[in-house]
Design an enzyme around this catalytic site. Structure first.
Site, mmCIF file in Angstrom:
data_model
loop_
_atom_site.group_PDB
_atom_site.id
_atom_site.type_symbol
_atom_site.label_atom_id
_atom_site.label_comp_id
_atom_site.label_asym_id
_atom_site.label_seq_id
_atom_site.Cartn_x
_atom_site.Cartn_y
_atom_site.Cartn_z
ATOM 1 N N ASP A 93 -5.595 3.322 0.878
ATOM 2 C CA ASP A 93 -6.478 2.705 -0.056
ATOM 3 C C ASP A 93 -5.870 2.477 -1.630
ATOM 4 O O ASP A 93 -6.522 2.354 -2.320
ATOM 5 C CB ASP A 93 -7.632 3.322 -0.230
ATOM 6 C CG ASP A 93 -8.498 3.926 1.066
ATOM 7 O OD1 ASP A 93 -8.290 3.025 1.907
ATOM 8 O OD2 ASP A 93 -8.827 4.919 1.317
ATOM 9 N N HIS A 94 -4.561 2.006 -1.395
ATOM 10 C CA HIS A 94 -3.991 1.716 -2.775
ATOM 11 C C HIS A 94 -3.499 0.307 -2.560
ATOM 12 O O HIS A 94 -2.126 0.067 -2.828
ATOM 13 C CB HIS A 94 -2.730 2.567 -2.944
ATOM 14 C CG HIS A 94 -3.083 4.197 -3.200
ATOM 15 N ND1 HIS A 94 -2.301 5.100 -3.187
ATOM 16 C CD2 HIS A 94 -4.277 4.528 -3.383
ATOM 17 C CE1 HIS A 94 -2.881 6.350 -3.634
ATOM 18 N NE2 HIS A 94 -4.362 6.151 -3.569
ATOM 19 N N PRO A 95 -4.198 -0.616 -2.438
ATOM 20 C CA PRO A 95 -3.625 -2.253 -1.921
ATOM 21 C C PRO A 95 -2.965 -2.601 -3.295
ATOM 22 O O PRO A 95 -3.555 -2.553 -4.288
ATOM 23 C CB PRO A 95 -4.796 -2.965 -1.743
ATOM 24 C CG PRO A 95 -6.048 -2.208 -2.193
ATOM 25 C CD PRO A 95 -5.831 -0.719 -1.963
ATOM 26 N N ASP A 114 1.032 -1.349 0.025
ATOM 27 C CA ASP A 114 -0.094 -0.077 -0.050
ATOM 28 C C ASP A 114 0.926 1.262 0.142
ATOM 29 O O ASP A 114 2.220 0.856 0.149
ATOM 30 C CB ASP A 114 -0.925 0.048 1.387
ATOM 31 C CG ASP A 114 -1.999 1.089 1.345
ATOM 32 O OD1 ASP A 114 -2.310 1.641 0.263
ATOM 33 O OD2 ASP A 114 -2.408 1.660 2.416
ATOM 34 N N HIS A 115 0.258 2.434 -0.249
ATOM 35 C CA HIS A 115 0.829 3.591 0.184
ATOM 36 C C HIS A 115 0.626 3.729 1.403
ATOM 37 O O HIS A 115 -0.603 4.500 1.546
ATOM 38 C CB HIS A 115 0.710 4.843 -1.059
ATOM 39 C CG HIS A 115 1.348 4.415 -2.253
ATOM 40 N ND1 HIS A 115 0.409 4.325 -3.301
ATOM 41 C CD2 HIS A 115 2.496 4.307 -2.503
ATOM 42 C CE1 HIS A 115 1.269 4.160 -4.241
ATOM 43 N NE2 HIS A 115 2.257 4.133 -4.021
#
Lengths: 435, 182, 545
Positions: free
Chosen positions: C478-480, C323-324
């Site tokens: 929310d960047h999986p 993620d980020h």
């Protein structure tokens, strides 16, 4: 002007138009002078030939646009100088006969969707300039649009000869149109070129314009071209010359009206390109046209409504993502319109989005134009300004409203900001769908 | 926003007393007039606590209904706070708040509810009004409520108004500030 | 349920977010038959706009989107969560949110449309960290542009502001003019630091584009753009449908069926909301169901032939979750009023920490000065401080005009131990297990976050800030990514450079789940570019056949 400079001027002129890089099509031997071609281009713009003779996404003047008429769809023709598919084989006389008399090179009559009853008013000199421009500056396109096929009796082109005899023709002007004094120039622009009456004048039973009701308004492909006579209540008699010039130049006069649909196209392709002097002449002429009153006691279309001020008392309840039930008028407005037009209907503070009160479309007695605007939006470029509102019909990417929702929001907006609830039904909205 | 004029407010302030007497004289339905009285008291109290001359009675009624629905004892507390306000002359919201918290620490929560209602438009953790919340009224020269921006494209590049450092003091003791999880 | 016509198409796509819908659109326009199976429902913008206005907790991006029971999505970023169960030392840092419905999670993204840097694809060979992708930046460049045109991306002129990702064409639209607040921030950074603030490329209209209007700065990109000025996947669904693709909502795929040799996928099976089962056959299959749901589906499809799940001979399905990770601080500026919240949410970025030799030690990151309307927060804060009346109003104006929020996107790293599995205890109403993720922040990311905190402290000082509020710990952005990782070696990766699974020749994956590194920008444009490349591959193969 030295020859080299003039050539540069011509090529710049041509490159600057939509017909870039076409000069090599011109036959060097009989090339008319640049001034004549330039004049022809301006006249073709003022006559808005491109509006009908280009289909959406098509090449300029290659025809193919379907024009809905009570007799059926008329398909516009290729008027590029291609000899086989266009008018390349037309002599100046052939050209003159079509433009001013509605007679094709083969002798058959044109359908009156071609406003030759208006163009009949052109001067000889202007027909010559138009011919020069079409033949020498327009890029030939080798494609033939599908043939028009109408129902009887209109499918018999010779029947059109009879129509042609009965229809009201605009008497030709004489002399050099460029030197006409203001009011004469305005009348010439309005009638022989812009052909305002083609849409704004109601038609009689043979679909000829009713000259005794000149510019009193008429329906047009779902839209309604309103009464633009000098009536202070039914027309635009309360507009100043500057208002009308601004409208024709930009497509919008905040607090009065804005152009969409066919008028938006007319502004985009034609009137926004006219010179200031011509716009003033045209406006001055239109504003002195004999008033046509509709109903006694009527108020001007742009005089209705004011900003609303209800607090937004809410349920605080949320709906599940699969809840796509229809909303009611006020809720449709709040969810889809208020973001840009304001919860109070006042539009954007910088006038980018118009107010809904003091707005001719909302204040009109007929809901037609508001229905069409909600369904198909606004898409009009004038100068550097691109006015855009998304449509909300069944093809919208922004929000697809049902016919009932469209009816409801039109009723809501006209009740809140306009001339009262028109009680439009979903079934009526359906009749406005594009075929 | 539909606002009461100063005269309407005075009328409502004097209260409710006048209104309920008139109502009783006109029609014999005291149950209705008691709600009206409470809402009018709430509005009068709210005018003092917001230091405002006008507030929307419609919003006031909606907020009052939500607040007392969420915490039933608020009904009596609001009435008591109203009485406290009536007993002395308070020049400002701040004066009233100081006196109220001193009289009964429970009034702090009542005043929080009233402030949250008018300024955030929220009562009982539910939105009662969104765009009509006072927080947007007092910032409307600079920002729009989200989803109601009507400045036209790129309005945001312009310089918004300067805001001086406030010097006023709070009327209530501070509380722990909790950010809701997202 | 069996009385209906069997569903079959050349290409069957699972998921209608930006990845699935853009593939569907490309293929349908090329005359290829396509079926899109979407677990969630068909939806409407107008209800989300009203939901947002009725929502009390306005910063909750999931708030306006209450899920359907047959295709649940995480209700919020809280732990424990009712749907996405996270465990491990940094469970809270992996509490991702996403949307299961027509158009997918792009209904509430901020439109940030970064191309990755060439180095992002070569993290291992350049910096000795993480993994390399099985493709290079140049392979993706044409598809980046195609994705930018599809979405309508605005961005700066590369001659004036080079964002580090070489471009063959200019952005489809001019850069978005930044707000007064962002202008001041940009000026401050330029004058007082060695760094720079750039115009963020965004899938947002700066002119009417694709029959959608120009952005009017509603400041609500997340959770819902009220006017459609920002791209979301639903437009591509509509365009695909108009081109002839068949869109099937409420179709929860739960099984991927293969042939006897386990080489080709033959069908997918889905449940409708009443648990009626349906079989859909095709020549090619694309799973484009979001990083978490894609891995979940492959694992759920385990059977005798593939006991560890479909496409999982490597054992890497569900592993390498990245993620980020974010660091966030809010403070009150001591300088002049900024009034954040005028214009779109995320428009400006400090991009100096995207790349450098230090990436051999710590992860890269982006810094956003978030242009978020602070009026609601200011009001809550001022009330909690005890203000009433006139003094409250003064406080609200001051706080709303001086609050600054900074947040970062810090680079994660592929670690096989960070793993998605199927919950043994939690199942949805269809009997499908919920996803569960074990997460421990890589040291690489922790170091990056530490660096960011140092930077933020410096920026707070420059802005004479006070009352700083640090979001505790680490939070998900929310960047999986990474759950079906890309690689050249089938032994340690799930898909190849064309996003084709190593195990099944007609099964493709279009999702951030294929990312080999999580990169240095928001993930969406790269997801779209990879998807369009999958569409290109499928077009070539289908036309050749």
């Amino acid at each position: 002007m030295p020859e080299t400079v003039r050539k540069t001027f011509v090529s710049l002129l041509v490159a600057g138009s939509i017909l870039a890089g076409t000069s090599h099509y011109c036959a060097a031997a009989d090339e008319p002078d640049a001034a004549l071609i330039q004049r022809g281009e301006y006249l073709a713009t003022a006559g808005d030939c491109v509006a009908c003779h280009t289909r959406p996404g098509g090449k300029p003047f290659a025809g193919g646009l379907k024009i809905a008429t009570p007799m059926g769809d008329i398909v516009s023709t290729n008027i590029t100088p291609d000899p086989d598919h266009g008018i390349g084989a037309y002599t100046e006389e052939d050209f003159e006969k079509s433009v001013r008399h509605g007679v094709r090179k083969d002798g058959s009559y044109l359908y009156p969707a071609m406003p030759y009853v208006s163009y009949s008013g052109l001067t000889d000199g202007d027909v010559k300039a138009l011919y020069a421009w079409f033949m020498h500056a327009v890029k030939p396109v080798a494609e033939t649009p599908t043939e028009t096929s109408l129902s009887f009796p209109a499918n018999v082109r010779t029947a059109m000869a009879g129509w042609n005899m009965l229809a009201n023709h605009n008497p030709p002007e004489t002399g050099d149109s460029a030197t006409f004094e203001k009011m004469r120039r305005g009348r010439y622009l309005a009638n022989a070129l812009e052909h305002c009456g083609t849409c704004h004048t109601p038609r009689n039973f043979i679909l000829s314009e009713k000259q005794d009701q000149y510019l009193a308004g008429g329906p047009l492909d779902g839209w309604y071209a309103p009464n633009i006579t000098s009536s202070k209540t039914s027309g635009i008699g309360d507009w100043s010359e500057d208002d009308l010039v601004q409208y024709l130049q930009t497509g919008a006069v905040p607090g009065r009206s804005q152009a969409a649909g066919p008028m938006g196209e007319a502004v985009e392709h034609s009137t926004s390109h006219l010179t200031d002097a011509d716009l003033h002449a045209l406006a001055a002429y239109i504003l002195q046209v004999a008033p046509q009153e509709e109903e006694p006691g009527q108020k001007p279309r742009d005089s209705f409504g004011q900003a609303t001020a209800q607090p937004d008392i809410r349920s605080g309840d949320l709906t599940r993502i699969d809840d796509v039930t229809e909303l009611k008028g006020g809720a449709v407005y709040d969810a889809n319109c208020a973001a840009c037009h304001g919860y109070d209907g006042a539009g954007a503070s910088n006038r980018y989005v118009p107010s809904l009160f003091s707005n001719s479309v909302v204040g009109a007695s007929r809901p037609d134009n508001l229905i069409m605007t909600v369904l198909y939006g606004v898409n009009r470029t004038a100068g550097k300004t691109h006015a855009f509102m998304p449509g909300f019909d069944g093809h919208s990417d922004v929000q697809r409203l049902s016919d009932a929702e469209v009816a409801d929001v039109v009723n809501y907006v006209m009740a809140q900001y306009g001339n009262g609830n028109p009680h439009v039904t979903a079934d009526q909205v359906k009749t406005f769908h594009k075929k | 926003m539909l606002r009461m004029s100063r005269r309407d407010v005075l009328l409502a302030g004097m209260g409710a007393a006048v209104a309920s007497v008139t109502a009783q004289a006109a029609e014999p339905q005291p149950a209705v007039s008691s709600d009206v009285t409470e809402a009018a008291q709430f509005l009068t109290l709210s005018l003092r606590l917001t230091d405002r001359e006008t507030l929307s009675p419609a919003i006031g009624s909606a907020l009052y209904a939500r607040i007392v629905q969420a915490v039933p004892e608020r009904k009596a507390q609001i009435s008591q706070l109203y009485t406290l306000m009536r007993q002395s002359h308070f020049e400002s919201a701040q004066e009233l708040a100081i006196a109220a918290e001193k009289a009964d620490p429970a009034f702090k929560d009542v005043i929080h509810d009233i402030m949250t209602g008018w300024y955030r438009g929220v009562a009982d953790q539910k939105v009662v009004v969104y765009r009509s919340a006072l927080m947007f009224d007092i910032t409307k020269d600079a920002v729009y409520p989200k989803t109601y921006a009507t400045g036209g494209p790129f309005y945001w590049t312009s310089k918004p108004p300067e805001v001086p450092l406030p010097t006023g003091a709070p009327g209530l003791s501070p509380s722990k500030f909790v950010v809701e999880p997202t | 349920m069996s009385s209906e016509q069997p569903l079959s198409a050349d290409v069957v796509i699972v998921g209608s977010g930006v990845a699935g819908s853009s593939i569907a659109n490309e293929l349908a326009r090329a005359g290829i038959s396509v079926i899109v199976l979407e677990a969630g429902p068909r939806v409407d913008r107008q209800h989300f706009v009203e939901n947002f206005r009725n929502l009390e907790n306005k910063p909750s991006y999931q708030g306006p989107f209450p899920a359907v029971p047959w295709a649940r999505h995480p209700p919020n970023q809280m732990t424990p969560n009712e749907y996405l169960h996270t465990t491990g030392p940094d469970a809270e840092a992996y509490q991702q949110v996403y949307l299961r419905m027509m158009g997918g999670t792009t209904w509430h993204w901020a439109g940030c449309a970064w191309r990755y840097l060439p180095s992002d694809f070569e993290l291992r060979s350049r910096y000795g960290q993480g993994r390399d992708w099985a493709l290079k930046y140049e392979d993706l460049e044409p598809f980046y542009y195609q994705a930018e045109v599809m979405m309508g991306v605005c961005g700066p002129d590369p001659a004036k502001e080079d964002l580090g990702s070489p471009r063959k064409q200019p952005y489809p639209m001019d850069a978005l003019p930044i707000s007064y607040a962002a202008q001041q921030f940009r000026k401050l950074i330029a004058e007082k630091t060695p760094w720079r603030v750039v115009h963020e490329p965004q899938a947002r209209n700066t002119r009417p584009y694709d029959n959608r209007p120009t952005c009017e700065g509603h400041n609500n990109c997340m959770p819902i753009c009220p006017i459609g000025a920002m791209y979301n996947g639903s437009y591509s669904v509509y365009h695909a449908e108009a081109a002839g693709a068949r869109f099937v909502p409420n179709a929860v795929v739960y099984k991927i069926e293969r042939d006897d040799a386990n080489k080709r996928v033959t069908a997918v099976h889905y449940f409708d909301p009443d648990k009626g089962s349906h079989r859909v056959t095709g020549k090619y299959f694309v799973i484009a169901a979001h990083c978490i749901e894609t891995a979940k589906l492959l694992l759920v499809s385990a059977d005798d032939k593939s006991p560890d799940g479909v496409a999982n001979s490597s054992g890497h399905v569900g592993r390498n979750m990245m993620d980020h990770t974010g660091v966030q601080v809010t403070f009150i500026s001591g300088d002049k009023a900024l009034w954040p919240g005028r214009g779109p949410l995320e428009t400006n970025v400090i991009d100096n920490f995207r790349d450098g030799d230090w990436r051999s030690e710590r992860g890269a990151y982006l810094v956003h000065m978030v242009d978020d309307n602070q009026v609601d927060l200011a009001t809550s804060l001022a009330i909690s401080k005890g203000y009433v009346g006139k003094e409250l109003e003064e406080q609200i104006r001051y706080l709303a005009s001086h609050t600054v929020r900074l947040f970062s996107h810090n680079e994660g790293l592929a670690d096989p131990d960070n793993r998605l599995t199927l919950s043994k205890t939690n199942k949805d109403i269809l009997g499908i297990p919920h996803p569960e993720v074990y997460y421990k922040l890589p040291e690489y990311t922790v170091k990056s976050c530490d660096h960011t905190r140092g930077l933020f402290k410096e920026l707070i000082g420059l802005m004479h800030g006070r009352d700083e509020q640090w979001t505790p710990g680490y939070f998900p952005q929310d960047h999986p990514a990474g759950s079906t990782i890309m690689g050249v070696d089938p032994k340690d990766s799930v898909v190849d450079g064309h996003c084709r699974t190593h195990d099944h020749e007609n099964l493709f994956i279009a999702s951030s789940s294929v990312f080999s590194s999580v990169g240095t920008g928001n993930i969406t444009l790269t997801v779209a570019a990879l998807a369009l490349r999958v569409a290109d591959t499928l077009k070539k193969e289908l036309n050749h056949a």
